[in-house]
Structure formats: structure tokens, C-alpha cells
Design an enzyme around this catalytic site. Structure first.
Site, PDB file in Angstrom:
ATOM      1  N   ASP A  28       7.337  -2.302  -1.398  1.00 53.56           N
ATOM      2  CA  ASP A  28       6.753  -1.410  -2.397  1.00 53.56           C
ATOM      3  C   ASP A  28       5.232  -1.566  -2.425  1.00 53.56           C
ATOM      4  O   ASP A  28       4.713  -2.654  -2.156  1.00 53.56           O
ATOM      5  CB  ASP A  28       7.357  -1.759  -3.776  1.00 53.56           C
ATOM      6  CG  ASP A  28       7.127  -0.662  -4.800  1.00 53.56           C
ATOM      7  OD1 ASP A  28       6.658   0.439  -4.408  1.00 53.56           O
ATOM      8  OD2 ASP A  28       7.404  -0.900  -5.983  1.00 53.56           O
ATOM      9  N   ASN A  76      14.316   8.639  -3.300  1.00 47.58           N
ATOM     10  CA  ASN A  76      12.998   8.982  -2.743  1.00 47.58           C
ATOM     11  C   ASN A  76      12.858  10.459  -2.370  1.00 47.58           C
ATOM     12  O   ASN A  76      11.741  10.945  -2.177  1.00 47.58           O
ATOM     13  CB  ASN A  76      12.664   8.117  -1.521  1.00 47.58           C
ATOM     14  CG  ASN A  76      12.300   6.686  -1.865  1.00 47.58           C
ATOM     15  OD1 ASN A  76      12.474   5.767  -1.069  1.00 47.58           O
ATOM     16  ND2 ASN A  76      11.774   6.454  -3.064  1.00 47.58           N
TER      17      ASN A  76
HETATM   18  C1  FPP Z   1       7.243   2.143  -1.325  1.00 51.56           C
HETATM   19  O1  FPP Z   1       5.884   2.301  -1.588  1.00 51.56           O
HETATM   20  C2  FPP Z   1       7.523   2.442   0.045  1.00 51.56           C
HETATM   21  C3  FPP Z   1       8.388   3.408   0.484  1.00 51.56           C
HETATM   22  C4  FPP Z   1       9.175   4.283  -0.384  1.00 51.56           C
HETATM   23  C5  FPP Z   1       8.569   3.637   1.895  1.00 51.56           C
HETATM   24  C6  FPP Z   1       8.658   2.379   2.701  1.00 51.56           C
HETATM   25  C7  FPP Z   1       8.515   2.739   4.102  1.00 51.56           C
HETATM   26  C8  FPP Z   1       7.804   2.050   4.990  1.00 51.56           C
HETATM   27  C9  FPP Z   1       7.089   0.784   4.730  1.00 51.56           C
HETATM   28  C10 FPP Z   1       7.741   2.574   6.336  1.00 51.56           C
HETATM   29  C11 FPP Z   1       8.718   1.925   7.287  1.00 51.56           C
HETATM   30  C12 FPP Z   1       9.944   2.653   7.456  1.00 51.56           C
HETATM   31  C13 FPP Z   1      10.460   3.093   8.627  1.00 51.56           C
HETATM   32  C14 FPP Z   1      11.854   3.530   8.686  1.00 51.56           C
HETATM   33  C15 FPP Z   1       9.670   3.210   9.849  1.00 51.56           C
HETATM   34  P1  FPP Z   1       5.464   3.412  -2.627  1.00 51.56           P
HETATM   35  O2  FPP Z   1       5.152   4.658  -1.887  1.00 51.56           O
HETATM   36  O3  FPP Z   1       6.518   3.559  -3.683  1.00 51.56           O
HETATM   37  O4  FPP Z   1       4.174   2.765  -3.230  1.00 51.56           O
HETATM   38  P2  FPP Z   1       3.642   2.931  -4.730  1.00 51.56           P
HETATM   39  O5  FPP Z   1       4.695   2.339  -5.634  1.00 51.56           O
HETATM   40  O6  FPP Z   1       2.391   2.135  -4.727  1.00 51.56           O
HETATM   41  O7  FPP Z   1       3.426   4.380  -4.978  1.00 51.56           O
END
Ligand code: FPP
Length: 255
Positions: A28, A76
Site C-alpha cells: 500500500d 480496486n
Molecule cells: C496500493 O497503493 C497498491 C495497489 C492497489 C496496487 C499494487 C500494485 C503494485 C505494487 C504493482 C505490482 C503488481 C503487478 C501484478 C505487476 P495505493 O494506490 O492504494 O496507494 P495509496 O493508498 O497511497 O493511494
């Protein structure tokens, strides 16, 4: 139990790290990482994949047997369309670049979640990476893609109901073993339940990740944002896990 001895400070003091057999990570903070740098959210995801690569190789080197990564949850899909579309395309370029590293490090990839809802090209990229690494005998890298813990419990229930309906199983026979065999993690057998769940970025919740399987997991929360999470942060989490007294409802059971 895998042991990894580490020098913990300038003295000669060492700590035998207890390595979790199954480590699960809620990655996250990509969006906040980008926002802090006045970049758009997808820039955070792009850097997030580099952390996936680094942590996979570090976990394998430390002796983790299964690493489950929460890459995309069933919730998501409610993100802005352009972000969802970026996240769906990400595995295509990423796995192509990453598979040679997985092979070089003897890592076997697998995926869980409802993959049928992913774009066809994404499904193919995932299937190709799984296929290309299937003979590897080292750590299993288990990607959760369009995965939700509640959806997992529901699909397991439906599959058991179907078995009862067709007479393969009597309802009275349904026990923990049968239920676990119907979950998405069934192929992991004894390693289905994570020993340690790490969540980055300061949030302290499991957000529908491995809901059934994490019943007795140790939890570790860190303020570090996922793109910044590195091998030292992983070591810190494992040091914290090493010091925990896991009792599984009993008294002083050390595993
Ligand atoms: C959460 O950060 C992250 C995600 C929902 C996506 C995680 C995906 C990756 C790290 C990429 C790797 C995956 C693959 C399959 C190649 P957020 O966007 O919720 O961050 P925030 O809470 O700060 O908004």
C-alpha cells in the site's frame, strides 16, 4: 524452521531470525508516494513494481517458502478508469521483464483470484509467467489479482454446496480440512495460512486479504510506503516476527 543470522548492531550481537514460511504483503502507498512527488498515481505503481522485484528476490534469499502479494483486490475496480486500466496492463510488461529473474532465482509464480475478469492479454501474461516458472523448485510467488478474502470464502462455500448436491460429500463431513481444500490457497497445502502479514503505508487493516487464512497470522504495520519498502524494512519486519510468541490459542507454543 529457516534461520538467518544477522548482525544487529556494531557489537557482535546476533539474532537468529525466524523466517516465516508464508509471508503475505499488502503493498500500500503507491498513490501517496507519487503525490508527495507531485506525480500522478500511476507513477507510484510503476515504482511499486520495482519494489515487487527487490522484495521477491530478498524474500527468496532469506528462505521464505511462499510470498503472497496483494496486487489487485476485488474492490480496486472502483478506482478511476484510467488507473484500473493502467493496473490491468502493468502485469503484461512487468512479467515479461521479471520472468528471467524469477527463473534465475528458482522462483515459481502462481496467481489467485478471479482471473477470468481480467483483460484477455493480462490473463495471458499471467498464465505465461506461471507456465514459464512452473518447474522452479524454490519460493512460490503467489500474486493475488482480483482477489478478495470474502469472495474466496463464498466461492469455497459454493463449491462445497455443489459437492453436497452431487452426493460427493455429506454436509456433516465439512470440516476445516474440507473447507481449506476449497479455498484459493488450497494448492499451498500446509503453507496456505500466512505466518506473517505485512502492510505498508501506515494503514492498520487487512482490507479483505486472506481473510480466512490469516486467522492466526502475526501482523506487522509500517509507515513506509510500498515503493520505498526495501530489504532492510523486510528484515525489520522479520526481526519483529522473530520476537513474537505464537500461541495459536494454546500456551507458549514456539514454532
Ligand atoms: C496500493 O497503493 C497498491 C495497489 C492497489 C496496487 C499494487 C500494485 C503494485 C505494487 C504493482 C505490482 C503488481 C503487478 C501484478 C505487476 P495505493 O494506490 O492504494 O496507494 P495509496 O493508498 O497511497 O493511494
Amino acid at each position: 524452521m529457516a534461520l538467518f543470522t544477522k548482525k544487529i548492531d556494531d557489537t557482535d550481537q546476533t539474532l537468529d531470525l525466524k523466517i516465516p514460511h508464508h509471508l503475505a504483503i499488502i503493498m500500500d502507498g503507491n498513490g501517496r508516494w507519487a503525490k508527495k512527488r507531485l506525480l500522478n498515481r500511476v507513477a507510484g505503481h510503476k515504482v511499486g513494481v520495482d519494489a515487487v522485484k527487490k522484495i521477491t528476490i530478498a524474500a527468496q534469499a532469506m528462505g521464505v517458502e511462499v510470498l503472497s502479494l496483494y496486487a489487485f483486490s476485488t474492490e480496486n475496480w472502483s478506482r478511476p478508469q484510467d488507473e484500473v486500466s493502467f493496473l490491468m496492463k502493468l502485469p503484461i510488461s512487468f512479467f515479461e521483464r521479471f520472468v528471467p529473474d524469477l527463473i534465475a532465482n528458482n522462483v515459481r509464480m502462481q496467481a489467485m483470484g478471479d482471473l477470468t475478469a481480467l483483460p484477455v492479454a493480462t490473463q495471458k501474461a499471467v498464465a505465461d509467467a506461471v507456465q514459464a516458472t512452473q518447474k522452479n523448485t524454490g519460493m512460490i510467488l503467489n500474486f493475488a489479482l482480483n482477489y478478495g478474502g470474502q469472495a474466496d470464502i463464498i466461492q469455497a462455500t459454493q463449491s462445497l454446496v455443489e459437492q453436497v448436491k452431487t452426493g460427493q460429500l455429506d454436509a456433516s463431513q465439512i470440516d476445516q480440512e474440507h473447507f481449506e481444500a476449497a479455498l484459493q490457497t488450497a494448492s499451498l497445502g500446509d503453507l496456505a495460512n500466512p505466518d506473517l502479514v505485512i502492510r505498508t503505508s501506515g494503514e492498520q487493516r487487512l482490507s479483505n486479504f486472506l481473510t480466512y487464512q490469516s486467522a492466526y497470522s502475526e501482523l506487522y504495520f509500517t509507515d513506509t510506503l510500498w515503493p520505498d519498502f526495501d530489504q532492510q524494512d523486510l528484515q525489520k519486519a522479520i526481526e519483529s516476527y522473530t520476537k513474537r510468541d505464537r500461541r495459536f490459542g494454546g500456551l507458549n507454543v514456539r514454532k
